[in-house]
Write an enzyme that holds these catalytic residues in place. Structure first.
Site, PDB file in Angstrom:
ATOM      1  N   LYS A 177       1.741  -1.667  -5.751  1.00  0.00           N
ATOM      2  CA  LYS A 177       1.878  -0.056  -5.665  1.00  0.00           C
ATOM      3  C   LYS A 177       3.100   0.654  -5.898  1.00  0.00           C
ATOM      4  CE  LYS A 177      -1.808  -0.318  -1.998  1.00  0.00           C
ATOM      5  NZ  LYS A 177      -2.313  -0.616  -0.626  1.00  0.00           N
TER       6      LYS A 177
ATOM      7  N   GLN B 223      -0.278  -0.142   5.087  1.00  0.00           N
ATOM      8  CA  GLN B 223      -1.071  -1.080   4.530  1.00  0.00           C
ATOM      9  C   GLN B 223      -2.100  -1.726   5.579  1.00  0.00           C
ATOM     10  OE1 GLN B 223      -1.585  -2.023   1.298  1.00  0.00           O
ATOM     11  NE2 GLN B 223      -2.884  -3.528   1.677  1.00  0.00           N
TER      12      GLN B 223
ATOM     13  N   ASP C 278      -4.590   7.436   1.538  1.00  0.00           N
ATOM     14  CA  ASP C 278      -5.563   7.044   1.819  1.00  0.00           C
ATOM     15  C   ASP C 278      -6.942   7.307   1.971  1.00  0.00           C
ATOM     16  OD1 ASP C 278      -5.489   4.061   1.372  1.00  0.00           O
ATOM     17  OD2 ASP C 278      -4.277   3.715   3.238  1.00  0.00           O
TER      18      ASP C 278
HETATM   19  N1  GUN Z   1      -5.886  -2.887   2.603  1.00  0.00           N
HETATM   20  C1  GUN Z   1      -7.061  -3.080   1.897  1.00  0.00           C
HETATM   21  N2  GUN Z   1      -7.391  -2.035   1.214  1.00  0.00           N
HETATM   22  C2  GUN Z   1      -6.746  -1.053   1.574  1.00  0.00           C
HETATM   23  C3  GUN Z   1      -6.427   0.311   1.267  1.00  0.00           C
HETATM   24  O1  GUN Z   1      -7.241   0.850   0.524  1.00  0.00           O
HETATM   25  N3  GUN Z   1      -5.496   1.112   2.163  1.00  0.00           N
HETATM   26  C4  GUN Z   1      -4.917   0.409   2.944  1.00  0.00           C
HETATM   27  N4  GUN Z   1      -4.037   1.260   3.451  1.00  0.00           N
HETATM   28  N5  GUN Z   1      -4.792  -0.798   3.273  1.00  0.00           N
HETATM   29  C5  GUN Z   1      -5.698  -1.669   2.601  1.00  0.00           C
END
Ligand code: GUN
Length: 280
Positions: A50, A94, A117
């Site tokens: 990311k 996350q 998100d």
């Molecule tokens: N963990 C797995 N997928 C995601 C996501 O789309 N966002 C976040 N914040 N954590 C994750």
């Protein structure tokens, strides 16, 4: 017949290039903060990609690493600091979080205007009402892939397999808002295979390796495989048995290289959207 493969890597690269152009035209640098609690290796890999993708698009990426024994109060204080930081446009914590931290309390502490998100109840509500807001990255990526592949959505008999808050539920809402006829199926659905066979568009997001078999897929259906499952031998497979499904489907997304690359591209898109909404 053999299905067309929908190349998510190619679509994601095009989307990231578009985002970089949007960013270059802004009089400021959008900022994305990613918070990682603990040292889950898979999460660490996601967070690094990311950050790299953000920087490549001209977004200032800030990764905040906190130890596994971080308290909920300490994490909430970190989120409050990011909410108040004028240089930060997007906040992503996350998931999953360690057990001492209530996930929902953290999600609800994020400023909805910075919730890239799209998990905050305010953004969930907006999506289900069909109003503008920040939308979860993976289902948004699926909509972008469908648009790229020219898949007709209006009126399409669509099955969303899975009802998670991250994928299934927002996916069903986005498709409903786009005028699809949507059924949501899940582990308690009677005769999943029969439900799948009725679908012109099938979105699989259950997290079960190769559960969708070739004879579950209608002839000429479009199959979007959101699953990423690691087999005992280390290889990655989707929720669909791709080789089997290919003999029935008109088009299918591969795993890896289908939906996966779209998620990060849409995170960048959401960051720029949030920056423009917040900074005018
Ligand atoms: N963990 C797995 N997928 C995601 C996501 O789309 N966002 C976040 N914040 N954590 C994750």
């Amino acid at each position: 017949m053999s299905a067309t493969l929908i190349d998510g890597k190619q679509v994601a690269a095009a989307l990231r290039a578009e985002i970089a152009v949007r960013v270059a035209a802004l009089p400021y640098t959008p900022g994305l903060a990613v918070v990682l609690v603990g040292d889950d290796p898979a999460s660490a890999v996601y967070v690094r990609s990311k950050d790299r993708a953000a920087v490549a698009a001209g977004i200032a990426g800030r990764t905040i690493r906190l130890p596994a024994d971080t308290t909920e109060a300490a994490l909430l204080a970190t989120v409050a600091g990011l909410n108040a930081d004028p240089d930060i446009d997007g906040i992503l914590v996350q998931l999953p979080l360690p057990p001492q931290i209530r996930q929902q309390a953290v999600i609800e502490a994020i400023d909805p205007a910075k919730d890239v998100d799209g998990f905050h109840p305010m953004n969930v509500g907006r999506l289900h009402d069909g109003r503008p807001g920040l939308v979860p990255c993976t289902p948004l990526g699926v909509m972008r892939l469908l648009a790229f592949a020219g898949v007709p959505i209006r009126g399409a008999r669509t099955l969303v397999l899975g009802r998670s808050a991250i994928v299934g539920k927002p996916m069903a809402a986005l498709l409903t808002n786009a005028d699809a006829t949507v059924t949501v199926a899940h582990s308690r659905t009677r005769d999943l295979a029969a439900e799948c066979r009725r679908a012109e568009l099938l979105v699989a997001a259950v997290g079960r390796a190769e559960m969708v078999r070739g004879d579950w897929v209608a002839n000429d259906a479009v199959v979007i495989d959101v699953g990423i499952n690691r087999r005992a031998d280390g290889t990655l497979v989707g929720d669909c048995a791709t080789a089997e499904c290919t003999t029935h489907a008109a088009a299918i997304t591969p795993v890896p290289g289908g939906v996966g690359p779209m998620t990060i591209a849409c995170l960048l898109e959401n960051t720029v959207t949030a920056a423009q909404a917040r900074r005018g």
